[in-house]
Write a protein that holds these residues in place. Structure first.
Motif, short mmCIF file in Angstrom:
data_model
loop_
_atom_site.label_atom_id
_atom_site.label_comp_id
_atom_site.label_asym_id
_atom_site.label_seq_id
_atom_site.Cartn_x
_atom_site.Cartn_y
_atom_site.Cartn_z
N GLY A 1 0.83 -1.22 0.05
CA GLY A 1 0.05 -0.11 -0.02
C GLY A 1 0.90 1.20 0.13
N PRO A 2 0.27 2.41 -0.26
CA PRO A 2 1.04 3.52 -0.05
C PRO A 2 1.77 3.81 0.99
CG PRO A 2 -1.08 4.05 -0.98
CD PRO A 2 -1.16 2.77 -0.23
N GLY A 3 3.07 4.25 1.20
CA GLY A 3 3.96 4.79 2.33
C GLY A 3 5.30 4.88 1.91
N ASP A 4 6.12 5.46 2.52
CA ASP A 4 7.49 5.72 2.30
C ASP A 4 8.25 5.81 3.67
OD1 ASP A 4 8.37 8.98 2.31
OD2 ASP A 4 6.14 8.37 2.72
N PRO A 5 9.50 5.47 3.54
CA PRO A 5 10.38 5.57 4.89
C PRO A 5 10.45 6.95 5.54
CG PRO A 5 11.75 4.48 3.12
CD PRO A 5 10.47 4.87 2.50
#
Ligand SMILES: C[S@@+](CC[C@H](N)C(=O)[O-])C[C@H]1O[C@@H](n2cnc3c(N)ncnc32)[C@H](O)[C@@H]1O
Length: 251
Positions: free
Chosen positions: A16-20
Motif C-alpha cells: 500500500g502507499p507509504g515511504d520510509p
C-alpha cells in the motif's frame, strides 16, 4: 482470482502507499516513548515500515498480518537488515485479536486499519495500549472538498467509509485519544514503492495471460480494476491522500 491478486502483491516492495521518510517523521513525533518500547505493527504486509521501526528503536516489534507469504518476506528482509532479533511475526486476523490489556507502548498500522474500519480500530485497539501509549496509523482520506462524480463513484465501490481529515480527527478525540500530529503522505509515497511497481506487475500479468483466448476472465477484470485505481490517483491525487494520524491514549 485470489491467486493472481496475491501473485502480484507478493512481488511488490510494499502492499500500500507509504515511504520510509513518513514512517520516520511519524515516529519522531512520539516524544515520551520508553527507551525499549513494545510495539505492535498491525497489517504489516511485507514489512518495510516494520524494518524502519526496528532501526529507529531498541524495542521489540510484533509484526502481525494474516497472509503468511508477506510475513515470510518480512523475515527474510529482517535477517538481511540485521534486525530479525527484535521482530516477532504473528499470523493472525486483526478482526479477532486477543492481547493482554496495556501490553504495548505503541501500536502502528500503515495502510491497514481500513480492514477493520478507522473508528472501530481506534476503539478496539486502545485497551492494548499503556496509558499514555501511542497509536500511529495511516488512513485514506479526502483532502479537498467537492470531489468529482467519477471519483466519488470509484470510492463508493472501493471504500465507501472514506471520509475527510476533520471527521477522522473528531473520531480520534471521541474514541479517547489526544492528537499528536497528522500529515498527508507525499505523492511519491504512492508511486515509488507501490503504484509504479504495481503497474509493472500488471503489464507482466497481461503478457502472461492469454486474454485473446479468454477475453472476459476474472483475471482480466482484476487487472482492469487495478489499472483504474492507478488512473484515479493519476487524475485526482489532489482530492484524496493517505494521512498519517499520530495519537496518544489519554487513559
Ligand atoms: C495495504 S496492505 C499494507 C501493508 C503494509 N503495512 C504496507 O504499508 O506496505 C494491508 C495489509 O493488511 C493485511 N490484512 C488485510 N486484512 C487483514 C486481517 N483481517 N488481519 C490481518 N491482516 C490483514 C494484508 O494482508 C496486507 O498486508
Amino acid at each position: 482470482m485470489e491467486t493472481l491478486f496475491f501473485d502480484i502483491f507478493e512481488r511488490l516492495p510494499r502492499q500500500g502507499p507509504g515511504d520510509p521518510s513518513s514512517t520516520r517523521r511519524a515516529f519522531q513525533a512520539l516524544a515520551s516513548l520508553p527507551p525499549n518500547p513494545h510495539i505492535l505493527d498491525i497489517g504489516c504486509g511485507a514489512g518495510l515500515q516494520t524494518l524502519e521501526l526496528a532501526k529507529l528503536t531498541n524495542g521489540t516489534i510484533t509484526a502481525l498480518d494474516n497472509h503468511p507469504p508477506f510475513l515470510n518476506k518480512l523475515l527474510e528482509r529482517a535477517v538481511q537488515a540485521g534486525v530479525s532479533e527484535s521482530i516477532t511475526c504473528m499470523c493472525d486476523d486483526m478482526l479477532s485479536l486477543d492481547f493482554e490489556d496495556e501490553l504495548f507502548d505503541l501500536i502502528w498500522s500503515e495502510g491497514a486499519i481500513y480492514n477493520i474500519g478507522f473508528a472501530k480500530g481506534l476503539a478496539d485497539w486502545k485497551k492494548w495500549l499503556q496509558p499514555g501509549g501511542y497509536l500511529a496509523v495511516t488512513e485514506v482520506s479526502w483532502i479537498k472538498e467537492n470531489p468529482p462524480q467519477e471519483l466519488l463513484n470509484f470510492w463508493q465501490r472501493e471504500y465507501p467509509a472514506i471520509t475527510g481529515i476533520e471527521t477522522n480527527l473528531k473520531t480520534i478525540t471521541s474514541t479517547g485519544y489526544k492528537l499528536i500530529e497528522h500529515f498527508i503522505l507525499p505523492e511519491y509515497a504512492w508511486w515509488d514503492q507501490f503504484y509504479n511497481p504495481l503497474a509493472q506487475q500488471i503489464q507482466q500479468a497481461r503478457q502472461k495471460y492469454d486474454f485473446n483466448a479468454e477475453p472476459n476472465t476474472e483475471a482480466g477484470e482484476l487487472l482492469t480494476n487495478l489499472e483504474i485505481e492507478i488512473d484515479m490517483y493519476h487524475k485526482f491525487s489532489n482530492y484524496y491522500g493517505y494521512v498519517f494520524f499520530i495519537m496518544q491514549n489519554t487513559a
